[in-house]
Write a protein that holds these residues in place. Structure first.
Motif, PDB file in Angstrom:
ATOM      1  N   ALA A 218       0.809  -1.219   0.000  1.00  0.00           N
ATOM      2  CA  ALA A 218       0.000   0.000   0.000  1.00  0.00           C
ATOM      3  C   ALA A 218       0.841   1.266   0.000  1.00  0.00           C
ATOM      4  O   ALA A 218       0.403   2.309  -0.490  1.00  0.00           O
ATOM      5  CB  ALA A 218      -0.928  -0.005   1.213  1.00  0.00           C
ATOM      6  N   GLU A 219       2.047   1.192   0.522  1.00  0.00           N
ATOM      7  CA  GLU A 219       2.917   2.367   0.619  1.00  0.00           C
ATOM      8  C   GLU A 219       3.837   2.546  -0.587  1.00  0.00           C
ATOM      9  O   GLU A 219       4.607   3.497  -0.645  1.00  0.00           O
ATOM     10  CB  GLU A 219       3.760   2.274   1.890  1.00  0.00           C
ATOM     11  CG  GLU A 219       2.925   2.300   3.158  1.00  0.00           C
ATOM     12  CD  GLU A 219       3.744   2.022   4.399  1.00  0.00           C
ATOM     13  OE1 GLU A 219       4.864   1.491   4.280  1.00  0.00           O
ATOM     14  OE2 GLU A 219       3.254   2.326   5.496  1.00  0.00           O
ATOM     15  N   ARG A 220       3.766   1.663  -1.565  1.00  0.00           N
ATOM     16  CA  ARG A 220       4.676   1.735  -2.712  1.00  0.00           C
ATOM     17  C   ARG A 220       4.179   2.638  -3.835  1.00  0.00           C
ATOM     18  O   ARG A 220       4.941   3.012  -4.712  1.00  0.00           O
ATOM     19  CB  ARG A 220       4.934   0.332  -3.271  1.00  0.00           C
ATOM     20  CG  ARG A 220       5.713  -0.523  -2.303  1.00  0.00           C
ATOM     21  CD  ARG A 220       6.051  -1.858  -2.898  1.00  0.00           C
ATOM     22  NE  ARG A 220       6.740  -2.677  -1.922  1.00  0.00           N
ATOM     23  CZ  ARG A 220       7.572  -3.645  -2.238  1.00  0.00           C
ATOM     24  NH1 ARG A 220       7.808  -3.935  -3.494  1.00  0.00           N
ATOM     25  NH2 ARG A 220       8.153  -4.347  -1.284  1.00  0.00           N
ATOM     26  N   ASN A 221       2.900   2.954  -3.862  1.00  0.00           N
ATOM     27  CA  ASN A 221       2.313   3.826  -4.881  1.00  0.00           C
ATOM     28  C   ASN A 221       2.557   3.307  -6.298  1.00  0.00           C
ATOM     29  O   ASN A 221       2.936   4.057  -7.205  1.00  0.00           O
ATOM     30  CB  ASN A 221       2.828   5.262  -4.740  1.00  0.00           C
ATOM     31  CG  ASN A 221       1.971   6.241  -5.516  1.00  0.00           C
ATOM     32  OD1 ASN A 221       0.775   6.019  -5.706  1.00  0.00           O
ATOM     33  ND2 ASN A 221       2.566   7.315  -5.979  1.00  0.00           N
ATOM     34  N   VAL A 222       2.371   2.015  -6.480  1.00  0.00           N
ATOM     35  CA  VAL A 222       2.451   1.393  -7.801  1.00  0.00           C
ATOM     36  C   VAL A 222       1.215   0.515  -7.979  1.00  0.00           C
ATOM     37  O   VAL A 222       0.568   0.125  -7.010  1.00  0.00           O
ATOM     38  CB  VAL A 222       3.732   0.547  -7.994  1.00  0.00           C
ATOM     39  CG1 VAL A 222       4.966   1.412  -7.974  1.00  0.00           C
ATOM     40  CG2 VAL A 222       3.836  -0.547  -6.949  1.00  0.00           C
ATOM     41  N   ALA A 223       0.887   0.206  -9.223  1.00  0.00           N
ATOM     42  CA  ALA A 223      -0.271  -0.630  -9.507  1.00  0.00           C
ATOM     43  C   ALA A 223      -0.036  -1.399 -10.794  1.00  0.00           C
ATOM     44  O   ALA A 223       0.842  -1.060 -11.576  1.00  0.00           O
ATOM     45  CB  ALA A 223      -1.527   0.224  -9.636  1.00  0.00           C
TER      46      ALA A 223
ATOM     47  N   HIS B 171      -6.912 -11.106  -0.253  1.00  0.00           N
ATOM     48  CA  HIS B 171      -6.939 -10.565   1.107  1.00  0.00           C
ATOM     49  C   HIS B 171      -7.810  -9.310   1.205  1.00  0.00           C
ATOM     50  O   HIS B 171      -7.976  -8.760   2.285  1.00  0.00           O
ATOM     51  CB  HIS B 171      -5.516 -10.241   1.569  1.00  0.00           C
ATOM     52  CG  HIS B 171      -4.864  -9.125   0.800  1.00  0.00           C
ATOM     53  ND1 HIS B 171      -4.388  -9.294  -0.481  1.00  0.00           N
ATOM     54  CD2 HIS B 171      -4.661  -7.828   1.124  1.00  0.00           C
ATOM     55  CE1 HIS B 171      -3.900  -8.143  -0.902  1.00  0.00           C
ATOM     56  NE2 HIS B 171      -4.050  -7.233   0.056  1.00  0.00           N
ATOM     57  N   MET B 172      -8.399  -8.867   0.072  1.00  0.00           N
ATOM     58  CA  MET B 172      -9.207  -7.661   0.065  1.00  0.00           C
ATOM     59  C   MET B 172     -10.669  -7.997  -0.241  1.00  0.00           C
ATOM     60  O   MET B 172     -10.966  -8.985  -0.897  1.00  0.00           O
ATOM     61  CB  MET B 172      -8.684  -6.690  -0.996  1.00  0.00           C
ATOM     62  CG  MET B 172      -7.288  -6.182  -0.717  1.00  0.00           C
ATOM     63  SD  MET B 172      -6.545  -5.305  -2.099  1.00  0.00           S
ATOM     64  CE  MET B 172      -7.640  -3.938  -2.303  1.00  0.00           C
ATOM     65  N   SER B 173     -11.573  -7.142   0.244  1.00  0.00           N
ATOM     66  CA  SER B 173     -12.990  -7.324  -0.058  1.00  0.00           C
ATOM     67  C   SER B 173     -13.242  -6.964  -1.523  1.00  0.00           C
ATOM     68  O   SER B 173     -12.391  -6.363  -2.193  1.00  0.00           O
ATOM     69  CB  SER B 173     -13.834  -6.415   0.837  1.00  0.00           C
ATOM     70  OG  SER B 173     -13.636  -5.061   0.482  1.00  0.00           O
ATOM     71  N   ALA B 174     -14.428  -7.309  -2.004  1.00  0.00           N
ATOM     72  CA  ALA B 174     -14.780  -6.965  -3.383  1.00  0.00           C
ATOM     73  C   ALA B 174     -14.739  -5.452  -3.566  1.00  0.00           C
ATOM     74  O   ALA B 174     -14.235  -4.952  -4.578  1.00  0.00           O
ATOM     75  CB  ALA B 174     -16.167  -7.510  -3.723  1.00  0.00           C
ATOM     76  N   ARG B 175     -15.233  -4.696  -2.600  1.00  0.00           N
ATOM     77  CA  ARG B 175     -15.217  -3.230  -2.675  1.00  0.00           C
ATOM     78  C   ARG B 175     -13.785  -2.699  -2.755  1.00  0.00           C
ATOM     79  O   ARG B 175     -13.488  -1.820  -3.558  1.00  0.00           O
ATOM     80  CB  ARG B 175     -15.942  -2.641  -1.465  1.00  0.00           C
ATOM     81  CG  ARG B 175     -15.983  -1.140  -1.481  1.00  0.00           C
ATOM     82  CD  ARG B 175     -16.608  -0.610  -0.191  1.00  0.00           C
ATOM     83  NE  ARG B 175     -16.662   0.811  -0.214  1.00  0.00           N
ATOM     84  CZ  ARG B 175     -17.742   1.541  -0.407  1.00  0.00           C
ATOM     85  NH1 ARG B 175     -18.895   0.927  -0.585  1.00  0.00           N
ATOM     86  NH2 ARG B 175     -17.676   2.835  -0.404  1.00  0.00           N
ATOM     87  N   ASP B 176     -12.890  -3.230  -1.917  1.00  0.00           N
ATOM     88  CA  ASP B 176     -11.492  -2.778  -1.938  1.00  0.00           C
ATOM     89  C   ASP B 176     -10.805  -3.137  -3.247  1.00  0.00           C
ATOM     90  O   ASP B 176      -9.929  -2.409  -3.698  1.00  0.00           O
ATOM     91  CB  ASP B 176     -10.723  -3.373  -0.757  1.00  0.00           C
ATOM     92  CG  ASP B 176     -11.156  -2.787   0.569  1.00  0.00           C
ATOM     93  OD1 ASP B 176     -11.684  -1.654   0.580  1.00  0.00           O
ATOM     94  OD2 ASP B 176     -10.965  -3.457   1.594  1.00  0.00           O
TER      95      ASP B 176
END
Length: 71
Positions: free
Chosen positions: A48-53, A64-69
């Motif tokens: 989350a702190e890397r600012n990449v996607a 590990h994330m919800s559908a919304r996330d």
């Protein structure tokens, strides 16, 4: 890769494209060496702190994330 630059990895199946992206994103930890983003080592920085996607070729969700996330 420069800031705000769009790029692609191309290569044959099993050549390591997804592995490289997962390492840069922080979803995998390298066995050796370090990953630098903006000249700063980020091997121990959370994803989350890397600012990449990345965008998957096929639909994929982060388990590990919800559908919304994931959206």
């Amino acid at each position: 890769v420069n800031d705000n630059e769009f790029f692609c990895f191309f290569g044959p199946p099993l050549s390591g494209k997804s592995t490289i992206l997962r390492l840069v994103l922080g979803l995998e930890t390298p066995d050796t060496g370090e990953i630098l983003i903006g000249g700063r080592p980020v091997t121990t920085v959370s994803p989350a702190e890397r600012n990449v996607a990345m965008v998957f070729q096929n639909l994929a969700l982060f388990p590990h994330m919800s559908a919304r996330d994931n959206v």
